[in-house]
Write a protein that holds these residues in place. Structure first.
Motif, PDB file in Angstrom:
ATOM      1  N   LEU A 242      10.796  -0.449   6.770  1.00 49.88           N
ATOM      2  CA  LEU A 242      11.105  -1.121   8.026  1.00 49.88           C
ATOM      3  C   LEU A 242      12.460  -0.677   8.544  1.00 49.88           C
ATOM      4  O   LEU A 242      13.474  -0.972   7.922  1.00 49.88           O
ATOM      5  CB  LEU A 242      11.148  -2.641   7.820  1.00 49.88           C
ATOM      6  CG  LEU A 242       9.882  -3.322   7.311  1.00 49.88           C
ATOM      7  CD1 LEU A 242      10.196  -4.751   6.914  1.00 49.88           C
ATOM      8  CD2 LEU A 242       8.839  -3.315   8.396  1.00 49.88           C
TER       9      LEU A 242
ATOM     10  N   TYR B  26      14.972   0.072   2.640  1.00 54.17           N
ATOM     11  CA  TYR B  26      16.204   0.690   3.104  1.00 54.17           C
ATOM     12  C   TYR B  26      16.216   0.616   4.624  1.00 54.17           C
ATOM     13  O   TYR B  26      15.225   0.982   5.242  1.00 54.17           O
ATOM     14  CB  TYR B  26      16.260   2.151   2.637  1.00 54.17           C
ATOM     15  CG  TYR B  26      17.532   2.855   2.990  1.00 54.17           C
ATOM     16  CD1 TYR B  26      18.621   2.826   2.126  1.00 54.17           C
ATOM     17  CD2 TYR B  26      17.666   3.521   4.207  1.00 54.17           C
ATOM     18  CE1 TYR B  26      19.802   3.452   2.464  1.00 54.17           C
ATOM     19  CE2 TYR B  26      18.851   4.150   4.542  1.00 54.17           C
ATOM     20  CZ  TYR B  26      19.905   4.125   3.657  1.00 54.17           C
ATOM     21  OH  TYR B  26      21.078   4.743   3.991  1.00 54.17           O
TER      22      TYR B  26
ATOM     23  N   GLY C 172      15.839  -1.679  -6.505  1.00 51.30           N
ATOM     24  CA  GLY C 172      15.871  -0.228  -6.680  1.00 51.30           C
ATOM     25  C   GLY C 172      17.277   0.306  -6.803  1.00 51.30           C
ATOM     26  O   GLY C 172      17.539   1.452  -6.437  1.00 51.30           O
TER      27      GLY C 172
ATOM     28  N   ALA D 162      18.037   4.085  -7.084  1.00 53.68           N
ATOM     29  CA  ALA D 162      17.265   4.573  -8.231  1.00 53.68           C
ATOM     30  C   ALA D 162      16.657   5.954  -7.959  1.00 53.68           C
ATOM     31  O   ALA D 162      16.439   6.741  -8.887  1.00 53.68           O
ATOM     32  CB  ALA D 162      16.167   3.573  -8.577  1.00 53.68           C
TER      33      ALA D 162
ATOM     34  N   ARG E 161       0.372  -3.692   7.057  1.00 56.67           N
ATOM     35  CA  ARG E 161      -0.257  -3.894   8.377  1.00 56.67           C
ATOM     36  C   ARG E 161      -1.702  -3.416   8.427  1.00 56.67           C
ATOM     37  O   ARG E 161      -2.566  -4.075   8.968  1.00 56.67           O
ATOM     38  CB  ARG E 161       0.556  -3.152   9.456  1.00 56.67           C
ATOM     39  CG  ARG E 161       1.927  -3.745   9.696  1.00 56.67           C
ATOM     40  CD  ARG E 161       2.786  -2.795  10.477  1.00 56.67           C
ATOM     41  NE  ARG E 161       2.879  -1.502   9.794  1.00 56.67           N
ATOM     42  CZ  ARG E 161       3.538  -0.459  10.252  1.00 56.67           C
ATOM     43  NH1 ARG E 161       4.160  -0.520  11.402  1.00 56.67           N
ATOM     44  NH2 ARG E 161       3.585   0.677   9.568  1.00 56.67           N
ATOM     45  N   ARG E 162      -1.994  -2.260   7.846  1.00 52.56           N
ATOM     46  CA  ARG E 162      -3.342  -1.686   8.014  1.00 52.56           C
ATOM     47  C   ARG E 162      -4.319  -2.265   6.994  1.00 52.56           C
ATOM     48  O   ARG E 162      -4.033  -2.246   5.785  1.00 52.56           O
ATOM     49  CB  ARG E 162      -3.267  -0.160   7.893  1.00 52.56           C
ATOM     50  CG  ARG E 162      -2.663   0.514   9.127  1.00 52.56           C
ATOM     51  CD  ARG E 162      -2.323   1.946   8.873  1.00 52.56           C
ATOM     52  NE  ARG E 162      -1.333   2.064   7.805  1.00 52.56           N
ATOM     53  CZ  ARG E 162      -1.263   3.098   6.968  1.00 52.56           C
ATOM     54  NH1 ARG E 162      -2.100   4.092   7.074  1.00 52.56           N
ATOM     55  NH2 ARG E 162      -0.331   3.136   6.039  1.00 52.56           N
TER      56      ARG E 162
ATOM     57  N   ARG F 142       1.827  10.865  -2.071  1.00 52.94           N
ATOM     58  CA  ARG F 142       1.726   9.412  -1.938  1.00 52.94           C
ATOM     59  C   ARG F 142       0.710   8.839  -2.912  1.00 52.94           C
ATOM     60  O   ARG F 142      -0.353   9.425  -3.134  1.00 52.94           O
ATOM     61  CB  ARG F 142       1.316   9.034  -0.502  1.00 52.94           C
ATOM     62  CG  ARG F 142       2.496   9.046   0.464  1.00 52.94           C
ATOM     63  CD  ARG F 142       3.464   7.943   0.077  1.00 52.94           C
ATOM     64  NE  ARG F 142       4.636   7.811   0.925  1.00 52.94           N
ATOM     65  CZ  ARG F 142       5.831   8.339   0.660  1.00 52.94           C
ATOM     66  NH1 ARG F 142       6.018   9.087  -0.391  1.00 52.94           N
ATOM     67  NH2 ARG F 142       6.857   8.099   1.457  1.00 52.94           N
TER      68      ARG F 142
ATOM     69  N   VAL G 159       9.170  -3.716  -0.131  1.00 53.65           N
ATOM     70  CA  VAL G 159       9.201  -2.251  -0.202  1.00 53.65           C
ATOM     71  C   VAL G 159       8.488  -1.654   1.009  1.00 53.65           C
ATOM     72  O   VAL G 159       7.770  -0.667   0.900  1.00 53.65           O
ATOM     73  CB  VAL G 159       8.611  -1.710  -1.534  1.00 53.65           C
ATOM     74  CG1 VAL G 159       9.621  -1.765  -2.655  1.00 53.65           C
ATOM     75  CG2 VAL G 159       7.345  -2.440  -1.926  1.00 53.65           C
TER      76      VAL G 159
ATOM     77  N   THR H 143       0.806  -1.217   0.000  1.00 54.10           N
ATOM     78  CA  THR H 143       0.000   0.000   0.000  1.00 54.10           C
ATOM     79  C   THR H 143       0.841   1.270   0.000  1.00 54.10           C
ATOM     80  O   THR H 143       0.299   2.375  -0.030  1.00 54.10           O
ATOM     81  CB  THR H 143      -0.934   0.030   1.229  1.00 54.10           C
ATOM     82  OG1 THR H 143      -0.121  -0.168   2.395  1.00 54.10           O
ATOM     83  CG2 THR H 143      -1.982  -1.056   1.142  1.00 54.10           C
ATOM     84  N   GLY H 144       2.164   1.117   0.047  1.00 56.31           N
ATOM     85  CA  GLY H 144       3.038   2.292   0.073  1.00 56.31           C
ATOM     86  C   GLY H 144       3.129   2.953  -1.290  1.00 56.31           C
ATOM     87  O   GLY H 144       2.528   2.492  -2.267  1.00 56.31           O
ATOM     88  N   ASP H 145       3.876   4.044  -1.337  1.00 56.31           N
ATOM     89  CA  ASP H 145       4.002   4.791  -2.597  1.00 56.31           C
ATOM     90  C   ASP H 145       4.652   3.914  -3.668  1.00 56.31           C
ATOM     91  O   ASP H 145       4.132   3.779  -4.778  1.00 56.31           O
ATOM     92  CB  ASP H 145       4.846   6.047  -2.341  1.00 56.31           C
ATOM     93  CG  ASP H 145       4.742   7.041  -3.478  1.00 56.31           C
ATOM     94  OD1 ASP H 145       3.635   7.169  -4.051  1.00 56.31           O
ATOM     95  OD2 ASP H 145       5.752   7.686  -3.803  1.00 56.31           O
ATOM     96  N   ILE H 146       5.774   3.293  -3.331  1.00 51.79           N
ATOM     97  CA  ILE H 146       6.463   2.439  -4.305  1.00 51.79           C
ATOM     98  C   ILE H 146       5.680   1.142  -4.495  1.00 51.79           C
ATOM     99  O   ILE H 146       5.449   0.692  -5.621  1.00 51.79           O
ATOM    100  CB  ILE H 146       7.908   2.143  -3.835  1.00 51.79           C
ATOM    101  CG1 ILE H 146       8.706   3.442  -3.720  1.00 51.79           C
ATOM    102  CG2 ILE H 146       8.606   1.173  -4.790  1.00 51.79           C
ATOM    103  CD1 ILE H 146      10.073   3.293  -3.074  1.00 51.79           C
TER     104      ILE H 146
END
Ligand code: NDP
Length: 349
Positions: free
Chosen positions: A223, A245, A264, A291, A187-188, A312, A220, A162-165
């Motif tokens: 963490l 990262y 990346g 990247a 998680r959510r 986002r 991705v 669900t993140g941007d990447i």
């Protein structure tokens, strides 16, 4: 001119880097001293594209280290001060590397446009996430077949979906690559359900469940701390793209048939002659880089002085196409597995 804002992977490595660059005060300083230290423009860089175009840039160390993540005000100040320094140096387009773009978003720094006398001009900054997402997708597409994994029959888990990447990677892999099934992990629950609806598919699983089923795992998630992985429960073969990262999957998921690739990461066509990637544990630090950093270089090569990746979940497939084509044109290639043993059989999916 392009800029790169970065930071060290830990306080200890930051002190070592400071020593190697001749910043003895920093090398000897404790965390409190580092918390109050200003950002540093530590290196000027120039590189030439295979097209013949030459660009100039600078690397700014934000003097942030992940140990400061829990110190809200310090982390916030580090990112804003580094952005101010970039702007004051007249840098047209600067990538926010490592945790700095996550701090910018999570700590809502869009509300903090004024840094002392400087009004930050957002169009001068990019998260670099569009290029990162494109590179990760290319790494999946190029390396899975080398392990005998047919992506049209494979299950691909995206941890941090669900993140941007992660969400951009999911969109690309389902619509462009046509993977058989996406396994969505975060998680959510609500953003996961929204993503599933947006994609028109994908299965929401826990990390443990997804790892047991996946032929390919894209990591991705933002963490700071490594989670444990039981390599015995992983599918074989399994391609793991370590896109987060810091990159630490190779020490946590090792074993026959498990292939971990730094995600990346791109390699430039010629040596750059810089110092900054030496500390980032790249196999070929003269040519390899994150990247997101390369995105600032690409925008400079293309004369696109705009906050290309911003906010986002705004990354479109069209923008990935655009930055991907620029990446290839200007001599970048996605990092691949070194020499995986050829495995003739297809996946069991
Ligand atoms: P975001 O903050 O947008 O997304 C993070 C994602 O990870 C969310 O889906 C979040 O969902 C999930 N997540 C966080 N913690 C956990 C957890 N414990 N278990 C499962 N899922 C989790 O981050 P970005 O997309 O901007 O960046 C992702 C990663 O990529 C970061 O580590 C970043 O440093 C790295 N990166 C690498 C670059 C490169 O050049 N190689 C460039 C830019 C970024 P939820 O909160 O619901 O769990």
């Amino acid at each position: 001119m392009f800029g790169l804002i970065g930071h060290s992977t830990s306080f200890e490595s930051a002190r070592q880097l400071a020593r190697s660059l001749g910043f003895e005060d920093y090398a000897e300083g404790d965390l409190a001293m580092w918390c109050s230290a200003p950002p540093q423009l530590v290196e000027r860089i120039s590189l030439t594209s295979p097209t013949g175009k030459r660009i100039e840039g600078a690397y700014i160390d934000s003097v942030f280290v992940p140990e400061m993540l829990s110190r809200f005000k310090t982390a916030k100040r580090k990112v804003l001060n580094a952005m101010e320094l970039a702007q004051k140096n007249g840098i047209d387009i600067t990538a926010l590397g490592g945790f700095t773009s996550i701090i910018f978003e999570d700590f809502k720094l869009l509300r903090e446009q004024q840094v002392r006398a400087t009004t930050l001009e957002w169009q001068r900054f990019t998260t670099g996430n569009t290029h990162t997402a494109w590179v990760i997708c290319r790494q999946v597409e190029e390396n899975a077949p080398r392990l005998g994994v047919d992506l049209r029959r494979a299950r691909v888990a995206v941890v941090g979906a669900t993140g941007d990447i992660g969400s951009a990677v999911c969109r690309w892999l389902s619509q462009r690559t046509g993977v058989a099934e996406l396994l969505l992990v975060a998680r959510r629950p609500q953003p996961l359900t929204d993503l599933q609806a947006d994609l028109g598919g994908g299965r929401i699983l826990s990390l443990e469940e997804a790892l047991e089923e996946a032929d390919v795992v894209v990591w991705v998630a933002s963490l700071a701390q490594a989670s444990t992985i039981d390599p015995q429960r992983l599918h074989r073969p399994c391609l793991m793209i370590d896109g987060g990262y810091p990159k630490n999957l190779d020490t946590r998921a090792a074993g026959e048939g498990i292939h971990v690739l730094k995600g990346g990461i791109v390699e430039f066509a010629s040596d750059i002659g810089w110092q900054m990637m030496e500390a980032a544990e790249m196999a070929n630090p003269q040519r390899q880089m994150f990247a997101c950093f390369a995105e600032a270089m690409l925008l400079e090569f293309e004369g696109l002085h705009t906050n290309f990746s911003w906010g986002r979940n705004n990354i479109t497939l069209e923008k990935m196409d655009l930055i991907g084509a620029a990446s290839l044109r200007h001599g970048f290639r996605a990092l691949g597995l070194e020499s995986p043993a050829p495995i003739p059989s297809l996946t069991s999916a």
